[in-house]
Design a protein around this motif. Structure first.
Motif, PDB file in Angstrom:
ATOM      1  N   ALA A  36      28.063 -41.946 -18.777  1.00 45.10           N
ATOM      2  CA  ALA A  36      29.287 -41.154 -18.612  1.00 45.10           C
ATOM      3  C   ALA A  36      29.465 -40.739 -17.161  1.00 45.10           C
ATOM      4  N   ASP A  37      28.383 -40.328 -16.512  1.00 46.07           N
ATOM      5  CA  ASP A  37      28.466 -39.953 -15.105  1.00 46.07           C
ATOM      6  C   ASP A  37      28.782 -41.155 -14.224  1.00 46.07           C
ATOM      7  N   SER A  38      28.227 -42.311 -14.573  1.00 49.39           N
ATOM      8  CA  SER A  38      28.517 -43.518 -13.795  1.00 49.39           C
ATOM      9  C   SER A  38      29.986 -43.907 -13.931  1.00 49.39           C
ATOM     10  N   LEU A  39      30.528 -43.801 -15.138  1.00 48.71           N
ATOM     11  CA  LEU A  39      31.950 -44.076 -15.335  1.00 48.71           C
ATOM     12  C   LEU A  39      32.792 -43.117 -14.499  1.00 48.71           C
ATOM     13  N   ALA A  40      32.449 -41.837 -14.552  1.00 47.22           N
ATOM     14  CA  ALA A  40      33.184 -40.843 -13.774  1.00 47.22           C
ATOM     15  C   ALA A  40      33.084 -41.139 -12.282  1.00 47.22           C
ATOM     16  N   GLY A  41      31.896 -41.494 -11.827  1.00 51.10           N
ATOM     17  CA  GLY A  41      31.699 -41.766 -10.414  1.00 51.10           C
ATOM     18  C   GLY A  41      32.433 -42.998  -9.931  1.00 51.10           C
ATOM     19  N   ARG A  42      32.433 -44.044 -10.754  1.00 48.81           N
ATOM     20  CA  ARG A  42      33.146 -45.269 -10.368  1.00 48.81           C
ATOM     21  C   ARG A  42      34.652 -45.017 -10.292  1.00 48.81           C
ATOM     22  N   VAL A  79      43.574 -41.716 -11.387  1.00 45.11           N
ATOM     23  CA  VAL A  79      42.475 -42.612 -11.748  1.00 45.11           C
ATOM     24  C   VAL A  79      41.370 -41.847 -12.471  1.00 45.11           C
ATOM     25  N   THR A  80      41.026 -40.660 -12.002  1.00 45.33           N
ATOM     26  CA  THR A  80      39.974 -39.908 -12.695  1.00 45.33           C
ATOM     27  C   THR A  80      40.438 -39.410 -14.060  1.00 45.33           C
ATOM     28  N   ALA A  81      41.749 -39.300 -14.255  1.00 42.27           N
ATOM     29  CA  ALA A  81      42.258 -38.897 -15.568  1.00 42.27           C
ATOM     30  C   ALA A  81      41.969 -39.935 -16.640  1.00 42.27           C
ATOM     31  N   LEU A  82      41.580 -41.141 -16.245  1.00 39.69           N
ATOM     32  CA  LEU A  82      41.251 -42.196 -17.209  1.00 39.69           C
ATOM     33  C   LEU A  82      39.876 -41.995 -17.841  1.00 39.69           C
ATOM     34  N   ALA A  83      39.014 -41.225 -17.202  1.00 40.77           N
ATOM     35  CA  ALA A  83      37.618 -41.140 -17.639  1.00 40.77           C
ATOM     36  C   ALA A  83      37.470 -40.590 -19.054  1.00 40.77           C
ATOM     37  N   ALA A  84      38.095 -39.454 -19.328  1.00 36.32           N
ATOM     38  CA  ALA A  84      37.924 -38.822 -20.640  1.00 36.32           C
ATOM     39  C   ALA A  84      38.456 -39.695 -21.774  1.00 36.32           C
ATOM     40  N   PRO A  85      39.655 -40.293 -21.667  1.00 33.04           N
ATOM     41  CA  PRO A  85      40.125 -41.154 -22.756  1.00 33.04           C
ATOM     42  C   PRO A  85      39.238 -42.372 -22.993  1.00 33.04           C
ATOM     43  N   VAL A  86      38.693 -42.941 -21.929  1.00 33.97           N
ATOM     44  CA  VAL A  86      37.800 -44.093 -22.104  1.00 33.97           C
ATOM     45  C   VAL A  86      36.560 -43.671 -22.870  1.00 33.97           C
ATOM     46  N   ALA A  87      35.945 -42.569 -22.456  1.00 35.09           N
ATOM     47  CA  ALA A  87      34.744 -42.098 -23.144  1.00 35.09           C
ATOM     48  C   ALA A  87      35.044 -41.750 -24.599  1.00 35.09           C
ATOM     49  N   ALA A  88      36.189 -41.141 -24.846  1.00 31.67           N
ATOM     50  CA  ALA A  88      36.563 -40.789 -26.219  1.00 31.67           C
ATOM     51  C   ALA A  88      36.749 -42.042 -27.066  1.00 31.67           C
ATOM     52  N   ALA A  89      37.323 -43.092 -26.469  1.00 26.91           N
ATOM     53  CA  ALA A  89      37.514 -44.337 -27.210  1.00 26.91           C
ATOM     54  C   ALA A  89      36.178 -45.016 -27.512  1.00 26.91           C
ATOM     55  N   VAL A  90      35.238 -44.932 -26.570  1.00 32.03           N
ATOM     56  CA  VAL A  90      33.897 -45.476 -26.814  1.00 32.03           C
ATOM     57  C   VAL A  90      33.228 -44.695 -27.928  1.00 32.03           C
ATOM     58  N   GLY A  91      33.369 -43.379 -27.886  1.00 27.01           N
ATOM     59  CA  GLY A  91      32.837 -42.535 -28.957  1.00 27.01           C
ATOM     60  C   GLY A  91      31.399 -42.100 -28.744  1.00 27.01           C
ATOM     61  N   ALA A  92      30.925 -41.247 -29.652  1.00 28.87           N
ATOM     62  CA  ALA A  92      29.553 -40.746 -29.597  1.00 28.87           C
ATOM     63  C   ALA A  92      28.579 -41.921 -29.676  1.00 28.87           C
ATOM     64  N   PRO A  93      27.451 -41.781 -28.963  1.00 27.57           N
ATOM     65  CA  PRO A  93      26.950 -40.575 -28.291  1.00 27.57           C
ATOM     66  C   PRO A  93      27.342 -40.438 -26.821  1.00 27.57           C
ATOM     67  N   TYR A  99      34.737 -33.497 -14.115  1.00 29.25           N
ATOM     68  CA  TYR A  99      34.925 -33.378 -12.675  1.00 29.25           C
ATOM     69  C   TYR A  99      35.054 -31.909 -12.306  1.00 29.25           C
ATOM     70  N   THR A 100      34.818 -31.631 -11.034  1.00 28.56           N
ATOM     71  CA  THR A 100      35.059 -30.298 -10.499  1.00 28.56           C
ATOM     72  C   THR A 100      35.682 -30.448  -9.124  1.00 28.56           C
ATOM     73  N   ASP A 101      36.626 -29.572  -8.807  1.00 29.71           N
ATOM     74  CA  ASP A 101      37.277 -29.581  -7.503  1.00 29.71           C
ATOM     75  C   ASP A 101      36.727 -28.434  -6.664  1.00 29.71           C
ATOM     76  N   VAL A 102      36.158 -28.806  -5.520  1.00 29.02           N
ATOM     77  CA  VAL A 102      35.554 -27.819  -4.625  1.00 29.02           C
ATOM     78  C   VAL A 102      36.093 -28.061  -3.220  1.00 29.02           C
ATOM     79  N   GLY A 103      36.652 -27.033  -2.619  1.00 31.29           N
ATOM     80  CA  GLY A 103      37.157 -27.171  -1.263  1.00 31.29           C
ATOM     81  C   GLY A 103      38.216 -28.247  -1.125  1.00 31.29           C
ATOM     82  N   GLY A 104      39.004 -28.433  -2.178  1.00 32.22           N
ATOM     83  CA  GLY A 104      40.058 -29.434  -2.141  1.00 32.22           C
ATOM     84  C   GLY A 104      39.588 -30.852  -2.352  1.00 32.22           C
ATOM     85  N   THR A 105      38.310 -31.037  -2.704  1.00 36.48           N
ATOM     86  CA  THR A 105      37.748 -32.369  -2.928  1.00 36.48           C
ATOM     87  C   THR A 105      37.210 -32.458  -4.349  1.00 36.48           C
ATOM     88  N   ARG A 106      37.439 -33.569  -5.002  1.00 42.01           N
ATOM     89  CA  ARG A 106      36.958 -33.749  -6.374  1.00 42.01           C
ATOM     90  C   ARG A 106      35.570 -34.384  -6.363  1.00 42.01           C
TER      91      ARG A 106
END
Length: 234
Positions: free
Chosen positions: A146-152, A166-180, A186-193
């Motif tokens: 999941a972290d690798s998908l988010a990072g890519r 582009v980062t908005a795609l991460a959650a739907p992809v993971a949800a479609a893959v499903g558990a586990p 993501y977190t935004d710090v100092g204007g950077t994601r």
């Protein structure tokens, strides 16, 4: 790389070579199906142990997967980011290594009718091999994926100049893959994601290796200060 479907994707991404979308010069191609071979993976984990002078199979296997999963997920993430979905099937994917390190992944086919199912099957097969090689539970390895998908997706979003979409795609992809597979964050710090990691790569357990800046084992305030430094001036 020839004129296959990934060539059209790579042509749309500035810095495609640096993102692992093009085979590096003098690299060695390997069928991605090898990543699902427990014996082959165990040999890679052992080689990593020699490099780091460690016998911690759990940490070594997790570090190996942290790197390999990013390469494996690069074609899928790039296809999604550019609107030209690529196959996630291991049989359609070639990875490229230099000096024993995987640096690029290339998909030879467009996405099939069940992209989420293909991605789930590919990840499940490789996670099982890594778990066997390292004596690791599978669930933490799914978190690494999941972290690798988010990072890519984050890296591609930066390259394409559209981090938010582009980062908005991460959650739907993971949800479609499903558990586990957990939801990427993501977190935004100092204007950077940044990726707000849901996994630990366990690099800190290897001799002489640092704790990653975004390591979830860090106290939250310490992590935020380090990310603010990484973000740079506003």
């Amino acid at each position: 790389m020839d004129g296959g479907p990934q060539a059209a994707v790579a042509a749309r991404v500035p810095g495609a070579a640096g993102l692992g979308l093009l085979a590096p010069p003098s690299s060695r191609p390997l069928p991605a199906e090898l990543l699902a071979d427990p014996g082959w993976t165990a040999d890679r984990v052992a080689a990593l142990g020699h490099r780091y002078r460690s016998g911690d199979r759990r940490a070594l296997a997790t570090v190996w997967w942290y790197s390999a999963s990013a390469v494996l997920l690069t074609p899928v993430a790039a296809g999604l980011a550019t609107g030209r979905p690529l196959s996630a099937r291991l049989a359609d994917t070639t990875v490229y290594e230099v000096g024993g390190t995987l640096l690029a992944g290339v998909s030879a086919a467009p996405s099939g009718p069940d992209p989420a199912g293909d991605l789930r099957d590919a990840l499940a097969a490789v996670v099982a091999a890594v778990a066997a090689a390292g004596g690791v539970r599978e669930r933490p390895l799914w978190a690494v994926a999941a972290d690798s998908l988010a990072g890519r997706l984050l890296a591609l979003g930066r390259a394409l100049g559209d981090v938010a979409s582009v980062t908005a795609l991460a959650a739907p992809v993971a949800a479609a893959v499903g558990a586990p597979m957990p939801a990427p964050r993501y977190t935004d710090v100092g204007g950077t994601r940044f990726v707000r990691r849901v996994s630990c790569c366990l690099l800190l357990r290897l001799p002489g290796q640092p704790t990653c800046t975004a390591c979830p084992a860090r106290p939250p305030e310490q992590r935020r200060v380090l990310l603010e430094d990484a973000a740079g001036p506003l």
